[in-house]
Structures are given as C-alpha cells and as structure tokens.
Design an enzyme around this catalytic site. Structure first.
Site, PDB file in Angstrom:
ATOM      1  CD  GLU B 282      10.328 -60.372  74.351  1.00 58.06           C
ATOM      2  OE1 GLU B 282      10.645 -59.279  74.812  1.00 58.06           O
ATOM      3  OE2 GLU B 282      11.080 -61.043  73.605  1.00 58.06           O
ATOM      4  CD  GLU B 285       4.356 -58.426  77.059  1.00 59.81           C
ATOM      5  OE1 GLU B 285       5.546 -58.672  77.365  1.00 59.81           O
ATOM      6  OE2 GLU B 285       3.941 -57.276  76.793  1.00 59.81           O
ATOM      7  CB  CYS B 302      15.912 -57.447  75.157  1.00 59.51           C
ATOM      8  SG  CYS B 302      15.453 -58.177  73.618  1.00 59.51           S
ATOM      9  CB  SER B 322       7.627 -56.929  75.122  1.00 60.90           C
ATOM     10  OG  SER B 322       7.885 -57.661  76.294  1.00 60.90           O
ATOM     11  CE  LYS B 361      21.534 -54.829  77.417  1.00 58.07           C
ATOM     12  NZ  LYS B 361      20.073 -55.025  77.340  1.00 58.07           N
ATOM     13  CD  GLU B 364      18.114 -52.004  80.115  1.00 56.73           C
ATOM     14  OE1 GLU B 364      19.260 -52.485  80.010  1.00 56.73           O
ATOM     15  OE2 GLU B 364      17.100 -52.602  79.724  1.00 56.73           O
ATOM     16  CD  GLU B 369      11.438 -46.357  84.194  1.00 58.64           C
ATOM     17  OE1 GLU B 369      11.912 -45.306  84.689  1.00 58.64           O
ATOM     18  OE2 GLU B 369      11.741 -46.763  83.068  1.00 58.64           O
ATOM     19  CB  CYS B 506      24.027 -57.791  71.343  1.00 53.16           C
ATOM     20  SG  CYS B 506      22.309 -57.537  71.788  1.00 53.16           S
TER      21      CYS B 506
END
Lengths: 619, 586, 164
Positions: B282, B285, B302, B322, B361, B364, B369, B506
């Site tokens: 990150e 990037e 994230c 990102s 998650k 996710e 992908e 989180c």
C-alpha cells in the site's frame, strides 16, 4: 389580492344577497335550492340531483332560482336532503328523478311536494328543518355555516362574518390578548383528551425558536365518526381562519393540515379554500397589511388510525411511519422537525372564530362548569336519526339518543352507547342521564373522544363488541411498544376464546390484569386507551361475560358457538313453519305437535326465529 | 465551563448527578440497576420495550427512565408494586412471543432476554398466545436473521440506519405483524447490506448471528489428506479472552496460539504478517500514485464491509481505492503459493482458515477475484466468537493454557501490523513505512498520535520528507459517507484516506464477543481493546512493516519487489460497481 | 437546482415517475405524498416506483418498504378490476357489516387484501367511508352501496360477474 376594504365590501353586499339563507322573511324574489353535498348525501347521488336541477332550470329558463351545494345538514339518515330557501322547506330522501316535480310543483306552482316532506319519529309531517325534534335541542357553533353556505365559495363565507375574527386579531389584538380570550372562554381540545386550548397556545408561544408550526389534526380515525370531515366539507374557511389566527398568536408562519386521504371531498374543498384565500391575500405575505406572513399546506394521511395521535401525526408529516414519540417533550416544545408546534383538531379550530367575535363570556355561558361550549357528535348505530348533532356540553345522553336521535328503531330497547370509539367505553342504560362533559364521561369509564357516539340495542352481544374494538386496536396498533403490540393481541385472543365458548372465569381476571398494565405501560394514547372498551363492558356487563364462560351461552345469538336456539313450548302452536324452513333439518317433531330443536344439528342461522309467526323461538 | 450538579431522590436515596444524566444512569449512582432491553446508549434511545419504566412524583403515568433526564428535586420510585407488576407483564408478553428453545440458541448464556427472565425470577409465562411466524434468512454468506427470535427492540435498525447510515433493514408492517425486514423481504444477500455485522453486535437475543462455518473447519481438521492452516487477525487476540471470562482488553496471543495448535491445525500463522505485506504494497502504491500523479486521495481497502459499501454507493470513486487485497487474503495467497512451494505441499490440499473479528470477511473470501489458479486464497473465515466455541467444544481450559508462539516460516510480525486492528492503525503503519521509503532513512518518529483515539473522523497533516501529506482516518460507514461526499464534491484535498466499516475499527468488528447493553454503557470497550493493541506495538522490537525479516525474505526470494508483477498477481485485486438491490418486478 | 431534481432511477424509463420527481423537491418529507400519488396512479406501489423514490429522495428501500407496509392505503399488489370494500367501521359493524364481509369472502373465495386469480375482484376492509347514515355500506371502486344486505351484495356481484 384584495384589500381589507374590498373584503369588507364583499361582506356587506354578499350578506344582503344571502339573507334568504338564514331569514325566512327575507325581502327577496330569489329562491335558493340547497343540495347537501356532504359525503353521506354525495354517496346517494346528490351531485346528480344538483345537476338535474340546474339542467331543468336552464331548460325551462326559470329566473331568480339558484341551485347551491352546501355542507352537511346533519340528518344523514334522511339523505339526500334538499332545502329550499327562504321558506325553509325540507325535502328528504330525494332522488334525481324528483327534481322535475320539485321544480314544477314547488318553484313554478308554489306548492309543497308533500310526499317528499319528512316524517318525524312521532309521525308528524314537518315542513322545515327547525320543526324537527332532531334540531330542537341542538346548538350550532362549530357547524354554524354547514348547510348554509357554499363551502367552495369564499365570498359566501365572508358574507357570514368570515375573516372578520382574523381582521380583529391582526388589527387590534396582541397574541397575549388572544390567549387570554381563549383561556377565559374555557375552550378545551375537541380531539378527545380535552386539554385547555388557551394553555396549549400559550405553551407553544412561550418557546423561542426560529421557526414554529401550526398543525390541524384532521386525521379522524374513529370508525363511525365524521364530525371533522363534515366541518371541512361544509365550512373549510372557518378552520383555515383559525389556523391563521393561531399562527399569529404563537409566532408561526407555516401551517399544515393533516387529512385522511379517505376524505377526498374534504381534501378538495380545503385545498380550494387555501387557493381562494391565497388569491385574496388572506394567506401569504403581509396579511391585511399587518406585516404577518402565513401559509398552509395540505398533507394526506394514508390509512393509519394511530396518526390521529399528535406525535405520530408529526412523524407522518415528516414522511415516516406514524409511530408515536415518547412524551415529554411535548410538541409545544419539540414538534415538527424538532420545532415548537401547535396541534389542534378541526372542531377546536372551528370554535375559535366565534369565540373571538362573540367574546369569552358568551362562549363560557354555554356548557357546564368544567366543559364549555358545544360538542359535535356523529350519532350512529341502532338509533333512528343517524347524523351529525351539535349540543351544548352538559346535555344528557338520554336527550341525545331519544330526543334528538329519535330513540331505538324496530321497537328494540337501548342497551349501551359507546363514546370515544375504540378508545372510549360503553355507557349502559343506568347512566343515560349522565351529562355529557369531559369529567362525567371519564368518571363512568368512558371518554369524550373526538365525538363518535354509537348506540347499541339489546340484540348486541357485549363480549363480541369488546372483541370488535380490540380487533380494531390490534390491526391499528403501530407495533412500537410491547404492551400495545403484544398485549392487545393477547387480549383479543382471550376475547375470541370467550366468544368461542372456550373461556374460563380465570380469563376474565387475565383480561383485567392485561388491561390495567397496557393502560399504564403504553407509550401513546392509543395503547393507553385500547383496553377501555373491555374494561367498561366488563364493568357494566360482567354477567354477560360470565354467561359466556360459565353457562356457555350468548343471549344475543351473536356468538354462534354459544347460542342455543330453543322453542318455547308454551307459545309453539305446532304449525311446522320452522321445520319447513330449517336448512339443515334440525327441527324435529310430528305434524301439529310442539316442535323441538336438535342442538347437534342446529347451525344457529336464525332462520326459524324469523319464520315463527308466534314468536315462540328464542334463546 | 463547570458542569452543573443536580440532586434528586431515587427510592428514598438522595442522589447527586451531573445535569443531563438520565434517570437510568442516576439510579445506577444510587446503586439501583433498572432493567432495560431496547436501550443501547447513544444508538437506540427510544423507550419502546417499557422495561425501564419508573414512577416520578407529580407526573402522570410511568416515566421512561432510559431517556428521561433527571431533574433537580425529582422524586423517583423504581420499585413500586405497580411498576414491578407492569414490568413483569411486559417481560411476560415478550416471552409469550419468543421461541422457548434457549438451550440450543446461539446466544444462550449471553442473552439479555434470558438474563432478564432470570433477574425477574420468572418461571412460567402467564399470557400465552400465538407467536409471530416468519422464515429464517440464511442466504447471506455473513449474516443469519431469525425473525421469530426478534423482540422488536430495533437496536439493529438503529445500528444499521443511524450508526452506519445503510438502512438495509427497517421495521416493516404494523402492530403484532411488525417485524424487522429488508425491502420486499429479500435476503440480506440481495440488498444494500455491507455485512459489517454491527446489527449482530446490537442484537440482545439470537435473532441475528454470523453464518456459522465451524463444522467445515472440524471436518477439515479431521481429514488427514488436508493440510489445515490457520491465521488470526490482530483484533482477535485482544478480545478472545472475554469469551472465557477474562477482562476486556486482555492480550491472549500466547494462549490463543496454544489453543489453535491443540485444535489440530497444521500451521498456526499470524495475519499480522499479512498486514505487513499490505503496508509494503500500500505504501508503495501510494508513493507511486503521488509520483505519477495518479488518482488521489488513495483510500485503504482492507475492510471488506467498506469495500462492498463503496462498490454499491460510490462506484465513481473506485479508482481511489487501493488495489491491495486485505491482509488475510494476501496472506492466504502467499500460503498457497510461496509456502506451498517452499514446503512442497500441493496447494489444492491446503485449507486456509482465517480467524477474524469481522463477518464481512466471510463474504470477501468467496469473491470471484480472491482466487489464484482456481484456488481461493482463503477457504473459511470464522469469527472470534466461533473460535471461542471451538475451543470450548474441544474441552480446552483456555485460561489455564501455556503461552506459545506462531509457527514459522510465516509467523513473525511487527508492531505496525498489530495496530491494524484499530481505527487509524493502518494509516499510522503506512506512514511509518512511507516516510522511511521516501527519506531512505530509519526515522525515529513512529507514533502518529493525531490518527489515534475514539473520534469517528481523524484528520491530520504529516510532514514526510519535506512534503505535507494530508491524511484522514474514518471509522463507521456514516463517517465514511461524509468523507466520500467531500471527495465527490471536490472539496477534499486529502492524499491518503483510511476507512474502517466498523465504528472504532476491527476491535469493534461484527465478529467480536458481544457485549450487553449494560456493559456497553458502563465500559469503553473500544479503548480497552485498542489500548491492548497499542501495548503490543510498543512492546514489539520491530515496529515498522518494511523491517519485518520474513517479509524481506519473501520479497527477496519470491515476490521480487513491492508492487512488482507477481505481487500484483497475488496481492492485489480489482473492484466492480455493484447494484444495491437485486429486485425483480413481480 | 435543475440538476438535483433529476430522478436517477427512472429518467427516460417511466414518464409518470419522471413527472412525479419533477413535482416534488428531493427531500424525505415528501415520501408519503409521493407514495399517495404512486398508489393513485398504478393502483399499487410497484417495485420500480419504490426504487425510483429511494434514489430520488435518498431514502433506503427498506425504509420505504417500512412506510408502505405501515399505511393501509398503500398496497404492494395490484387490486382487482372491481375492488369491493366493506366498511367495518363501528356504525356499519353494529348494523351487521361483518355478515356482508363474510359473504363476500365466501363468494369470491379470497381473504381481505387479496385479489381473485383472474384479477377481476379484490376485497378490502375499510373503516368508515363516511356514509354512516346508510350503514351498513360497501363500495365497488369507490361507488357506495348503502343499506346493504347479503342479497344486495349477491345481486351486485352477479351483475359485475356477468359484465365483460
């Protein structure tokens, strides 16, 4: 835009022109045919009657006769109603086909159409409205213009002192003086709870805010009540005028009227009133050159009884589910969009212009010690003269049901009356002489409510009635708080058990315990008053409940599972008519002998009861 | 300004409280615990359930103590016979409309309704009747809704609509038929739900819970053919202990690792290692975007609840996001490639389980992908709560376990990775790395206090290598929406934005141990858990991601360089606009 | 301002919804007003209208659905060609409207709030249509039938049933 002078001129000229509406001796060659356009008469085709009159008049080229639509005259049971002024001839149950004869006989020949005259309960034929017993004990303040003026014509309203109170307030009174008059008049909220109106106005005025609102509660949800609707249909400007006065008094520049979408005529007429008032400059900026701005918008309800509760109504105006807010804070402090908001119901507003013009002393001279003025009731159910009545506070229930309402039809007897709709209680015959005012009704376990008054005769089963009201509450509960959402459902289930013959004495105790805790625990008025019909029927007709649960008997035959039809041996002449007509062959017995009913087969349809020529069958 | 104190009398006890205190809070001061059910401080203050009613002298009817402010001279009675009877009737009515299958309920032992029933010493239901019937919705990979267990407190609706500004669920119908539902009674899977799970955290009973997937884990653990790898997110270790009665904010990393090993996982790894990779990628990037004048601000990716949110609500802003996968996805991808290669294991035999504080998650991991060579990066996601259940099922005495350490070769992580678990942590970790890369030095400035703390939106300008970088960290989707609107309207001049779907990050994720309304109003759960993470960071010898030796090794041996071709293939992803609702005209 | 009044959900798709969005400002307060117009226009609130209002007023669809299901005037399914509504207000109830409702359900073999399979009839329960003087009453597409009896209902249903 009209100046004050222009409006005063309209008043003067129009008043002369319309003198025949209120004066039987009016000096005029004109005749006005008034056709009731309240919802009741409209349902029985009164617009067609009006159209026919106009057509005939045009065809026959009759001069000096005008056909006018008006609001409700009150005696809906006799509708459609046509009244001819100035002579005040009262025709009832008129059909579109009768128009020809009325024009020919009454207008052209100058004779009365006798067959269309109304027969009073005592059999007397009456010529004019005032002769009817129905009107004798009434006093019309809120309904003053209903049935007199064309509600869609602002000039007619102006003719009968319309917007004079507003002029008086804007030109010569301070807000405190308005509140003072209201306080002295003793006017209390007509929506049900009876909170002093002046106090409410003064609270709302007392809160400082950049924006305040005036709201008119026209979400008349009590099934069988149509007072507010009739006022909006018959005299919308009187409500609008008072809302403007309220705006000036509390310091609001914006008003909303929340009307049930189920009242299309009322909505249309009120909107028209708003449009006309705007056109005349009575709504908008700088009203009567006073520097005061005010405007009103119509908001439609969409079918939720709970929206008659003031905070639920506010939520609904804000575009949300109509779920009440926990009070305090009250709307006077934190209302629409969190701003101080004054909410009164239609009938309350309808009283205010008269109070301003005639004074507090005049108003407080009517009524009782604690309840001043008049109250409008929608009288319905098992009573002869179904309709709209306005009586001074303190009139007894007996006077309303028997003198005004003409008593109970079909030679049955009075069993109970329900005031306050699903939030009220039933009043048994021993309380017929109770004067109708806020305190007395509360004392006997009912409430004033908004003005529904349903009369029940002795064929009505009280546990079933309680079940009916709870059914209503269950389906209209908003579901927000526990006691109302689940509690009323449980009460309804118990009542169903009782009416199905599965109830026990213990169930009656359970009902009472639930009732008390729902009253105490609920967030809003709907929940708090939902148990009232059960509490009052249990109080006055406990024996009937006990009959249902112990004897497993419903004396009225309404509860099918509990009604036992029997043939009275003394009266039976053995004609066999019952046997012949019974659809399930449940009646047994040999020819010319006394018959008896096989209870296992009987489906309690009641056919035999109606067929027996000797009244030998009953329960 | 000094706070004004007022005095009132509660059950005869003179009580002094600050002005603005509710009667409920004031009663607590007087040592009285008024029961509540629908109340959730700052989130759901509506007074619907009627459990907290009290009598106030001079007031008509009962007063709702959870939302009514105490006033000077007020005389309150919380225990009159009338109050007690009514509360009991309210409870009775709620129970009469609630299934009686507590023994097998997911919330047994941590249910506010069960606790009230105990508190009232209630042993039977007086007003029985029909119960509201409605089918369960378990089509979402993240959340199960069981409307029959719902008690209509509406805490979930407030969490979804007010706190997160999503409004996937709302109250529908009226009266007894009222229920919490989606538009057209669709599955949560087919509406604008982001799977953040804040509704689960708000639910007092078992009407909302994560889609349970521990059975599959057990199955794989028992299968000798499968190589089962587990990784645990930073926030799990500071909350798991709560499920075993340990104080909130206890760091149980060592016991947790031991427990996982005893459960039979072949390798116990640390998602924190993945977090270090995320930072490397990150930060790289970000620098790349700055240097090449790419799309800025760059927004972190994230938090999968957040990712679904932006895909549904701001598809036009997706270029800002990102392209980095979230840490556990990166880590899963590396396990099935680098690790498999290195250990000589067939990657198709590897089963990666992620223990997460998060239920989004679960959604996710099954996105199309998130695969490489036809294999999902991660095969199962279980929550902190589910891990606790597995430990209990395995009869482990958790509090008595010895400490042990994560397995190698992928078990080492930095302090920077640990603070991923709290709002502002990703930003801080990224800044630590970015400033070193840009200056080419090992700078001493490590703590970025401006992005720490409880605020939903934390803005800061940090000077990196002589250049001012404007950053903002927002947690909770309502706050995210505010930042997105700023960006959309062109008013924002941020360079770097961190977004976490859950308020507080989180540590307050939808998969964390559920705290009762009472605990939430009396204890600052977020800061206790977050502080534990900051402590882990402070005690770490290495506190910058790019200095993680394992990471350096893997880049050297395998990935070659941050942002490189292989790194892109394994550690990055892409996004697509997503419709909010899957509607069909009937 | 012109730009904000565009309705993203329905532009070019449905002229009625587009006009509706032009008429009202995009603020949540207008939800019920707009739903009333939608109900009036379609006879129910179709999903596409819910979605259009959600986009235009920026109100989640679940909330709109919550509002629709709260108010009994709003329906989610189209009504029958002939919507027969029986008044169950107190005045009508006391005069026996329940018997009329029971008969109606028996004849059409559907419950209140439902529509017959052929789409011809639907049943509605109403609370007071304001014609208490004519109690009990039922209405067919708004036209009032007063002083109703089971026989009268049968007659009306027969007539409507034959009409086609």
């Amino acid at each position: 835009m009209k100046t004050l002078e222009e409006i005063n001129k309209i008043r003067e000229e129009k008043r002369k022109e319309l003198d025949l509406r209120v004066n039987t001796k009016a000096d005029t060659r004109e005749k006005h045919i008034l056709v009731c356009h309240g919802t009741g008469c409209t349902s029985s085709k009164s617009p067609k009657i009006l159209e026919n009159f106009r057509k005939i008049i045009e065809e026959k080229k009759i001069e000096n006769v005008r056909v006018i639509m008006t609001g409700c005259f009150g005696l809906c049971a006799k509708g459609p109603i046509v009244i001819i002024r100035p002579e005040d001839t009262f025709y009832s149950n008129v059909t579109p086909d009768d128009c020809e004869e009325i024009i020919q006989t009454h207008i052209i020949e100058g004779k009365t159409v006798d067959r269309l005259l109304c027969k009073d309960i005592d059999g007397k034929i009456v010529n004019s409205l005032d002769e009817l017993n129905f009107y004798k004990k009434q006093k019309r303040i809120a309904l003053k213009n209903c049935g007199v003026i064309n509600p869609e014509c602002i000039d007619e309203y102006i003719a009968f002192d319309g917007y004079k109170a507003l002029e008086k307030v804007l030109k010569s009174m301070t807000p405190d003086e308005v509140i003072d008059i209201l306080n002295k008049s003793g006017l209390r909220g007509r929506g049900g709870a009876g909170f002093p109106t002046g106090k409410k106005w003064s609270f709302t005025k007392g809160y400082q805010a950049d924006q305040k609102y005036v709201v008119c509660n026209a979400d008349e949800g009590d099934p069988g009540a149509f007072m507010d609707r009739s006022i909006l249909e018959g005299d919308p400007h009187s409500v609008l005028e008072s809302m403007i006065i309220a705006g000036y008094t509390i310091g609001a520049s914006k008003g909303y009227i929340y009307v049930r979408a189920e009242y299309p005529i009322a909505v249309k007429r009120f909107q028209k009133a708003i449009d006309q008032a705007r056109e005349y400059g009575i709504l908008g900026k700088n009203i009567f050159d006073s520097g005061f701005d005010f405007d009103v918008e119509v908001r439609l309800g969409a079918g939720a009884f709970v929206c008659g509760e003031e905070t639920a109504l506010l939520e609904s105006i804000e575009g949300k589910r109509g779920q009440p807010r926990v009070k305090p804070p009250f709307p006077a402090e934190c209302g629409l969009w969190g701003k101080p908001t004054l909410i009164n119901n239609v009938e309350t507003y309808a009283n205010i212009t008269r109070i301003i013009l005639e004074g507090a002393d005049w108003y407080s001279s009517i009524g009782t010690e604690t309840s001043k003025g008049t109250k409008v009731f929608a009288l319905g159910g098992n009573v002869n003269n179904i309709g709209l009545v306005e009586v001074p506070m303190g009139t007894t229930l007996r006077e309303i049901v028997f003198d005004i309402g003409g008593g109970i039809p079909n030679n049955r007897s009075f069993k109970a009356a329900q005031t306050g709709g699903p939030s009220g209680g039933c009043i048994p015959s021993e309380h017929l002489d109770t004067p109708i005012d806020y305190e007395s009704l509360k004392q006997i376990g009912s409430m004033m409510g908004s003005g529904g008054l349903i009369v029940m005769d002795d064929t009505k089963c009280m546990p079933s009635l309680a079940k009916f009201y709870l059914d209503f509450t269950v389906s209209e509960s908003c579901g927000k708080c526990t006691p109302c959402r689940i509690g009323t459902k449980r009460m309804h289930e118990i009542l169903e058990k009782i009416c199905n013959g599965q109830g026990t004495l213990e169930d009656l105790d359970k009902l009472e315990k639930l009732a008390v805790n729902i009253q105490r625990g609920s967030v809003c008025g709907l929940g708090q008053s939902a148990p009232n019909p059960v509490i009052s029927t249990l109080k006055y007709f406990r024996d009937e409940f006990v009959e249902h649960v112990v004897d497993k008997n419903c004396r009225t035959l309404e509860c099918k599972a509990l009604s036992k039809i029997v043939i009275n041996k003394e009266k039976c002449k053995g004609c066999g008519l019952c046997q012949k007509n019974c659809p399930v062959n449940a009646i047994e017995g040999a020819a010319r002998e006394i018959r008896y009913i096989n209870q296992d087969k009987c489906i309690k349809c009641g056919t035999c009861l109606t067929k027996c020529p000797f009244h030998a069958i009953g329960n | 300004m000094e706070e004004k104190m007022i005095t009132l009398t509660i059950d005869g006890i003179e009580t002094k409280v600050k002005e603005g205190t509710t009667i409920l809070e004031a009663a607590k001061v007087a040592g009285i615990d008024i029961p509540t059910l629908c109340f959730l401080k700052d989130i759901n203050e509506v007074g619907d359930c009627r459990m907290c009613i009290v009598e106030v002298e001079g007031r008509r009817g009962f007063t709702t103590s959870c939302i009514t402010k105490a006033e000077e001279g007020m005389i309150v009675h919380t225990q009159t016979p009338a109050v007690n009877e009514s509360r009991e009737v309210m409870l009775d009515l709620i129970l009469s409309n609630h299934p009686q299958d507590c023994l097998t309920c997911v919330r047994s032992g941590n249910c506010e309704l069960q606790n009230l029933t105990k508190k009232f010493n209630k042993t039977e239901i007086e007003f029985t009747g029909v119960r509201y019937k409605k089918a369960k919705d378990d089509l979402s990979p993240s959340i199960v809704r069981d409307p029959e267990k719902c008690i209509l407190c509406r805490r979930c609706v407030a969490a979804c609509k007010k706190v997160q500004k999503i409004g996937a669920i709302d109250t529908v119908n009226r009266g007894f038929e009222s229920c919490i539902s989606t538009v057209g009674n669709l599955s949560l899977n087919d509406v604008n739900c982001t799977n953040c799970g804040q509704c689960i955290q708000a639910c007092p009973v078992g009407a909302l819970y994560e889609k349970p997937t521990t059975n599959e884990v057990w199955k794989k653990l028992r299968d000798p053919e499968t190589y089962v790898v587990v990784q645990t997110a930073p926030a799990v270790r500071v909350a798991l202990g709560e499920e075993f009665g340990m104080p909130i904010g206890t760091n149980v990393t060592g016991k947790m690792v031991t427990a996982l090993k005893r459960l039979g996982f072949d390798k116990v790894f640390d998602t924190n290692t993945g977090a270090d990779f995320t930072i490397m990628e990150e930060a790289t990037e970000f620098i790349e975007r700055v240097n090449s004048k790419g799309t800025l601000p760059m927004i972190t990716s994230c938090s999968p609840g957040w990712v679904k949110y932006i895909e549904m609500n701001y598809p036009e802003l997706l270029p800002h996001l990102s392209t980095c996968k979230s840490p556990h996805q990166m880590f899963g991808a590396l396990v099935k490639t680098y690790f498999a290669e290195k250990e000589g294991i067939d990657p198709s035999k590897i089963y990666v389980v992620s223990v997460m504080p998060c239920i989004a998650k679960k959604f996710e991991r099954q996105r199309e992908e998130m695969q490489n060579n036809g294999l999902y990066d991660v095969d199962n996601v279980i929550t902190t709560r589910e891990l606790a259940k597995m430990i209990k099922q395995a009869n482990l005495e958790f509090t008595e376990l010895e400490d042990s350490t994560f397995d190698n070769p992928m078990g080492e992580a930095t302090g920077a990775a640990a603070i991923f678990g709290t709002t502002g942590g990703v930003m801080e970790a990224a800044l630590r790395t970015a400033q070193d890369i840009l200056t080419g030095k090992d700078l001493e400035k490590i703590n970025f206090e401006q992005v720490r703390g409880a605020d939903g939106i934390k803005k800061a300008t940090v000077n990196v290598n002589g250049k001012d970088i404007k950053v903002v960290a927002a947690s909770g989707l309502a706050n995210a929406q505010e930042i997105m609107e700023e960006i959309k309207s062109g008013k924002a001049d941020y360079d770097f934005v961190e977004i976490m779907a859950c308020p507080g990050g989180c540590v307050m994720g939808g998969g964390q141990p559920i705290k009762s309304s009472k605990v939430r109003r009396e204890v600052d759960v977020r800061s206790l858990r977050a502080n534990a993470l900051y402590t882990i960071d402070e005690k770490s010898t290495i506190r910058k991601s790019h200095q993680n030796p394992i990471l350096k090794q893997i880049y050297k041996d395998y990935l070659k360089k941050p942002g490189g071709e292989l790194a892109h293939k394994l550690l990055h992803t892409h996004y697509t606009a997503r419709p909010k609702y899957k509607l069909e005209e009937k | 301002m012109g730009e904000t009044k565009r309705c993203p959900g329905c532009t070019g798709k449905d002229p009625f919804l587009e006009e509706l969005c032009k008429k009202y400002e995009p603020i949540k307060d207008n939800l019920i007003q707009m739903l009333n117009e939608v109900q009036e226009h379609y006879g129910y609130v179709p999903t596409k209208a819910q979605q259009a209002l959600s986009d235009y007023l920026k109100v989640p669809m679940a909330e709109i659905y919550g509002v629709i299901t709260f108010y009994s005037r709003f329906t989610l399914k189209p009504k029958g060609k002939y919507n027969v509504a029986v008044c169950l207000g107190t005045a009508c109830f006391v005069k026996g409207s329940q018997k009329i409702m029971d008969r109606l359900k028996e004849r059409l073999k559907i419950e209140a709030g439902e529509t017959t399979k052929d789409g011809k009839f639907s049943i509605e329960e109403t609370r007071c249509v304001g014609a208490c003087g004519l109690a009990p009453v039922f209405t067919v597409n708004g036209e009032v039938y007063g002083k109703a009896t089971v026989q009268k209902l049968d007659q009306v249903l027969d007539e409507l049933g034959e009409k086609e």
